[in-house]
Scaffold this motif. Structure first.
Motif, mmCIF file in Angstrom:
data_model
loop_
_atom_site.group_PDB
_atom_site.id
_atom_site.type_symbol
_atom_site.label_atom_id
_atom_site.label_comp_id
_atom_site.label_asym_id
_atom_site.label_seq_id
_atom_site.Cartn_x
_atom_site.Cartn_y
_atom_site.Cartn_z
ATOM 1 N N LYS A 1 23.745 -0.204 108.799
ATOM 2 C CA LYS A 1 24.970 0.181 108.086
ATOM 3 C C LYS A 1 25.462 -0.636 107.060
ATOM 4 O O LYS A 1 25.548 -1.833 107.348
ATOM 5 C CB LYS A 1 25.997 0.476 109.302
ATOM 6 C CG LYS A 1 27.160 1.058 108.739
ATOM 7 C CD LYS A 1 28.100 1.314 110.196
ATOM 8 C CE LYS A 1 29.435 1.969 109.579
ATOM 9 N NZ LYS A 1 30.410 2.287 110.615
ATOM 10 N N LEU A 2 25.810 0.181 106.000
ATOM 11 C CA LEU A 2 26.221 -0.885 104.920
ATOM 12 C C LEU A 2 27.347 0.263 104.256
ATOM 13 O O LEU A 2 27.306 1.155 103.649
ATOM 14 C CB LEU A 2 25.121 -0.827 103.835
ATOM 15 C CG LEU A 2 25.519 -1.559 102.534
ATOM 16 C CD1 LEU A 2 25.947 -3.095 102.825
ATOM 17 C CD2 LEU A 2 24.608 -1.749 101.532
ATOM 18 N N ASP A 3 28.646 -0.505 104.523
ATOM 19 C CA ASP A 3 29.826 0.161 103.976
ATOM 20 C C ASP A 3 30.591 -0.754 103.127
ATOM 21 O O ASP A 3 31.222 -1.695 103.690
ATOM 22 C CB ASP A 3 30.737 0.892 105.201
ATOM 23 C CG ASP A 3 31.785 1.538 104.888
ATOM 24 O OD1 ASP A 3 32.271 1.543 103.781
ATOM 25 O OD2 ASP A 3 32.406 2.226 105.760
ATOM 26 N N LEU A 4 30.723 -0.385 101.881
ATOM 27 C CA LEU A 4 31.320 -1.201 100.748
ATOM 28 C C LEU A 4 32.308 -0.315 99.997
ATOM 29 O O LEU A 4 32.452 -0.736 98.711
ATOM 30 C CB LEU A 4 30.319 -1.795 99.975
ATOM 31 C CG LEU A 4 29.510 -2.887 100.572
ATOM 32 C CD1 LEU A 4 28.283 -3.462 99.656
ATOM 33 C CD2 LEU A 4 29.865 -4.022 101.178
ATOM 34 N N ARG A 5 32.736 0.755 100.547
ATOM 35 C CA ARG A 5 33.421 1.865 99.826
ATOM 36 C C ARG A 5 34.817 1.119 99.188
ATOM 37 O O ARG A 5 35.370 0.099 100.084
ATOM 38 C CB ARG A 5 33.889 2.859 100.507
ATOM 39 C CG ARG A 5 34.884 2.586 101.770
ATOM 40 C CD ARG A 5 35.210 3.784 102.535
ATOM 41 N NE ARG A 5 35.554 3.245 103.821
ATOM 42 C CZ ARG A 5 35.189 3.640 104.843
ATOM 43 N NH1 ARG A 5 34.524 4.514 105.130
ATOM 44 N NH2 ARG A 5 35.955 3.242 106.188
ATOM 45 N N GLY A 6 35.112 1.467 98.061
ATOM 46 C CA GLY A 6 36.484 0.686 97.558
ATOM 47 C C GLY A 6 36.416 -0.562 96.837
ATOM 48 O O GLY A 6 37.147 -0.971 96.784
ATOM 49 N N SER A 7 35.124 -1.076 97.138
ATOM 50 C CA SER A 7 34.930 -2.623 96.889
ATOM 51 C C SER A 7 34.662 -2.720 95.498
ATOM 52 O O SER A 7 34.479 -1.456 94.741
ATOM 53 C CB SER A 7 33.959 -3.344 97.695
ATOM 54 O OG SER A 7 32.588 -2.750 97.352
ATOM 55 N N ILE A 47 23.262 9.327 106.801
ATOM 56 C CA ILE A 47 24.598 9.482 106.154
ATOM 57 C C ILE A 47 24.623 8.577 104.620
ATOM 58 O O ILE A 47 24.389 7.498 104.598
ATOM 59 C CB ILE A 47 25.482 8.751 107.076
ATOM 60 C CG1 ILE A 47 25.567 9.711 108.506
ATOM 61 C CG2 ILE A 47 26.971 8.899 106.458
ATOM 62 C CD1 ILE A 47 26.312 9.071 109.620
ATOM 63 N N LEU A 48 24.894 9.582 103.693
ATOM 64 C CA LEU A 48 25.194 8.907 102.368
ATOM 65 C C LEU A 48 26.316 9.537 101.731
ATOM 66 O O LEU A 48 26.678 10.426 101.514
ATOM 67 C CB LEU A 48 23.993 9.517 101.495
ATOM 68 C CG LEU A 48 23.814 9.013 99.933
ATOM 69 C CD1 LEU A 48 23.910 7.432 99.855
ATOM 70 C CD2 LEU A 48 22.606 9.713 99.507
ATOM 71 N N SER A 49 27.378 8.416 101.334
ATOM 72 C CA SER A 49 28.500 8.748 100.656
ATOM 73 C C SER A 49 28.536 7.836 99.351
ATOM 74 O O SER A 49 28.178 6.523 99.242
ATOM 75 C CB SER A 49 29.676 8.235 101.355
ATOM 76 O OG SER A 49 30.830 8.648 100.494
ATOM 77 N N LEU A 50 28.332 8.355 98.208
ATOM 78 C CA LEU A 50 28.390 7.706 96.802
ATOM 79 C C LEU A 50 29.383 8.661 95.889
ATOM 80 O O LEU A 50 29.220 8.453 94.648
ATOM 81 C CB LEU A 50 26.912 7.733 96.278
ATOM 82 C CG LEU A 50 25.915 7.194 96.861
ATOM 83 C CD1 LEU A 50 24.566 7.343 96.085
ATOM 84 C CD2 LEU A 50 26.233 5.782 96.864
ATOM 85 N N SER A 51 30.392 9.233 96.559
ATOM 86 C CA SER A 51 31.461 9.962 95.942
ATOM 87 C C SER A 51 32.162 9.010 94.655
ATOM 88 O O SER A 51 32.236 7.599 95.194
ATOM 89 C CB SER A 51 32.378 10.414 96.539
ATOM 90 O OG SER A 51 33.212 9.475 97.561
ATOM 91 N N GLN A 52 32.724 9.494 93.553
ATOM 92 C CA GLN A 52 33.274 8.511 92.766
ATOM 93 C C GLN A 52 32.694 7.471 92.178
ATOM 94 O O GLN A 52 32.985 6.269 92.104
ATOM 95 C CB GLN A 52 34.888 8.367 93.200
ATOM 96 C CG GLN A 52 35.549 9.628 93.643
ATOM 97 C CD GLN A 52 36.733 9.452 94.206
ATOM 98 O OE1 GLN A 52 37.476 8.150 93.560
ATOM 99 N NE2 GLN A 52 37.214 9.966 95.143
ATOM 100 N N THR A 53 31.190 7.450 91.858
ATOM 101 C CA THR A 53 30.577 6.385 91.488
ATOM 102 C C THR A 53 29.605 6.930 89.962
ATOM 103 O O THR A 53 29.986 8.065 89.603
ATOM 104 C CB THR A 53 29.510 6.098 92.576
ATOM 105 O OG1 THR A 53 28.383 6.900 92.795
ATOM 106 C CG2 THR A 53 29.930 5.412 93.892
#
Length: 116
Positions: A1-7, A47-53
């Motif tokens: 798991k890699l979660d770096l959102r908002g960084s 699970i993939l989240s790349l929103s606002q990139t």
């Protein structure tokens, strides 16, 4: 798991291709860039989240992802090509994805979709 959102993370998402067993990737609201098609090489990714990139590419190449959030990006593709996938959550608002909404009827696993 890699979660770096908002960084403040930057770089090309292709650099993550060595993480062959990665199942969860959230880099939303970061400065990452690159072609999302390359992530199709990550066979375990669900699970993939790349929103606002700053990512681009054809979203329809992500065949194994079950939860997909690429909203507010420059991704593209024809919605009809998503019809055979087992996506449960699909968020593609404010993208260049196009096509007929009828594809949803052939996605029995879909629980939530945002295509605004």
């Amino acid at each position: 798991k890699l979660d770096l959102r908002g960084s403040q993370v930057t770089g090309d998402i292709a650099e993550l291709l060595k993480l062959k067993n990665l199942q969860y990737l959230n880099l939303a609201q970061t400065q990452v860039m690159g072609d999302v098609e390359k992530l199709s090489q990550l066979k375990a990714l669900q699970i993939l989240s790349l929103s606002q990139t700053r990512v681009v590419g054809d979203v329809t190449k992500l065949k194994r992802v079950m939860h997909l959030d690429l909203s507010h990006t420059q991704v593209s593709g024809d919605l009809a090509e998503l019809s055979n996938l087992t996506i449960a959550e699909l968020r593609l608002s404010q993208t260049k994805v196009h096509g007929n909404i009828g594809f949803i009827s052939s996605m029995p696993a879909l629980v939530q979709a945002d295509l605004s």
